[in-house]
Design an enzyme around this catalytic site. Structure first.
Site, PDB file in Angstrom:
ATOM      1  N   ASP A 181      43.436  35.222  51.441  1.00 43.44           N
ATOM      2  CA  ASP A 181      43.358  36.589  51.969  1.00 43.44           C
ATOM      3  C   ASP A 181      43.350  37.623  50.851  1.00 43.44           C
ATOM      4  OD1 ASP A 181      43.642  35.526  54.560  1.00 43.44           O
ATOM      5  OD2 ASP A 181      45.830  35.463  54.285  1.00 43.44           O
TER       6      ASP A 181
ATOM      7  N   ASN B 156      44.707  42.493  31.606  1.00 43.24           N
ATOM      8  CA  ASN B 156      45.509  42.656  30.384  1.00 43.24           C
ATOM      9  C   ASN B 156      44.979  43.787  29.513  1.00 43.24           C
ATOM     10  OD1 ASN B 156      47.371  40.687  30.856  1.00 43.24           O
ATOM     11  ND2 ASN B 156      46.693  39.304  29.215  1.00 43.24           N
TER      12      ASN B 156
ATOM     13  N   LYS C  86      49.508  39.066  31.494  1.00 44.13           N
ATOM     14  CA  LYS C  86      49.301  37.638  31.727  1.00 44.13           C
ATOM     15  C   LYS C  86      49.379  36.878  30.420  1.00 44.13           C
ATOM     16  CE  LYS C  86      45.354  39.001  33.311  1.00 44.13           C
ATOM     17  NZ  LYS C  86      43.941  39.026  33.724  1.00 44.13           N
TER      18      LYS C  86
END
Lengths: 296, 296
Positions: A18, A58, A217
């Site tokens: 989703d 990032n 990340k």
């Protein structure tokens, strides 16, 4: 791992999620100017299906407003600032929420990170693009925050190093927290690569002997910022990225699905050398494939 | 280890060596402008005894000619260019002697390293201090050589990174050798510290994924350059320096005596935490002590 090579695989991938967290550099564009072929169509298709599409980057050169401008220039006019989470906006969120006492910040970065930090209540200090403002430097700061800076200079690095090495005479502790938006080594561009924020941080890690807090990340701090603002069902959420070492590791850490694309940093060879448990849930050449196979 | 605290110890130290290799930053001066108290007198005293005094510096900001000018400004007028070995001059010697095929060099560094390299037959390319000359960049180079650059910029680092990552289409090997004058993290100055060449190299190591050849201390390559030009009896030679991690390691590797001074980088605390076999042969507060104790 499933490599998406047919309409039914693409359909199953889309039906199974989703919420899609999209990395941008190497997935949607290479170097901001032009989208990777098919990426705009894929994002429009997911939007038309009512899927929630979030952008998780990032990139610390640009503010979220800059990102919105880029998406709008591609015709993706439904994208708003609330759909975007960057290591820069997350760093601002991190400093104000988790370390509220830090209120005097030296920013080593470009206008994008300055813009995000100016949305907070922090007192920030930075060197202007033309190198001026250096003489107005405070004697000490509570934090040094590092983003990508295309106007990086020795003077800026030397100042950051001085702040990072500064030790409180009484407590013997370092005075400034060391925060880096991310540790990406390079930024993949259309015709080559540019050094990333992680390279700037490496300079300062070596010069100061300090270890930074990493926001972007694969640090889970960026996902904390997203889940603080949005409800996400991990089982029906997929991280889509081009880097095994940041995007896919990040997705694994967050317990969500992952899709690796080969339109950016990581190569098929790199994937084949990756242990099975570190591989993404799905892979495909580019996000354009999702639409291409379904349209065939 | 013997800490020199009396005239007899100072005398024994001086009598035991014919050749003294002196580091400069942190031993003779802090920041070039003013000598460390007593250092000029100590050097003059050794010279008056007919000892051979050689200067061995990782400093890559200055050429040997710059060093001569500094020594002369201190009144040490007997010092000539042949008494000086820097990681920069050694890098030039290394490239021309050991890798003669390398003839197209990108220099990331200041005027000092450019001056040393211009004494060779190499074709060198560098970005001018004001950032110009960028457009004249060659498409590829045979080597990237890194020295300290107080005019460091993102553009210079990005160009070095591009050269370092460039892979030959046919052989699959990297096209440019990666050479760093040294890996010093910082330069100790009179009122603080500045990032060293090693910090610049760390940026490029991280961005390119490459490992450089290190020329300066503690690499033995710098000693190779000295022994190629001078006859040295290791048993009667002493390396005098302020850093355990560069000067003293360098002396140990070369099988020569070592004297650590506390007028620069390393502290007494650091020495006390160092294993016995990694300690210097001698230690004293500063080289001024050598004269001070004898004069008492």
């Amino acid at each position: 791992m499933i490599e998406i090579t047919s309409a039914s695989e693409a359909q199953a991938f889309i039906n199974g999620n989703d919420t899609f967290l999209f990395d941008c550099d190497g997935v949607i564009w290479l170097g901001y100017q032009t989208p990777i072929p098919g990426s705009v169509e894929a994002l429009q298709y997911l939007h038309s299906l009512g899927k929630r599409v979030i952008f998780v980057s990032n990139n610390s050169l640009h503010s979220r407003r800059d990102f919105v401008d880029i998406f709008h220039s591609f015709g993706l006019t439904h994208v708003s600032i609330d759909d975007i989470f960057t290591s820069t906006s997350a760093a601002a969120q991190y400093i104000t929420h988790i370390s509220p006492i830090h209120n005097n910040i030296f920013v080593l970065g470009g206008p994008g990170i300055v813009e995000e930090l100016e949305l907070t209540n922090l007192r920030i200090f930075y060197i202007n693009e033309d190198g001026t403002n250096y003489d107005a430097r405070p004697e000490k700061v509570d934090a040094v925050i590092v983003g990508l800076d295309s106007k990086l200079s020795y003077d800026k690095l030397a100042l950051a190093n001085t702040y990072l090495r500064h030790v409180n005479d009484t407590s013997g502790a370092y005075e400034a927290e060391f925060i880096t938006t991310n540790m990406d080594n390079i930024l993949v561009m259309k015709d080559g690569s540019l050094p990333g924020t992680g390279s700037i941080s490496s300079f300062l890690i070596y010069s100061s002997g300090r270890i930074p807090t990493i926001i972007g990340k694969p640090s889970i701090k960026l996902l904390d910022c997203i889940t603080e603002k949005l409800h996400i069902d991990p089982k029906r959420t997929c991280m889509v990225g081009d880097r095994l070492d940041t995007d896919i590791v990040f997705g694994h850490k967050g317990g969500i699905n992952t899709l690796l694309v080969f339109s950016g940093y990581s190569t098929r060879k790199e994937l084949s050398e990756t242990p099975t448990d570190k591989r993404p849930t799905f892979a495909c050449q580019s996000i354009g494939d999702l639409v291409k196979f379904i349209a065939q």
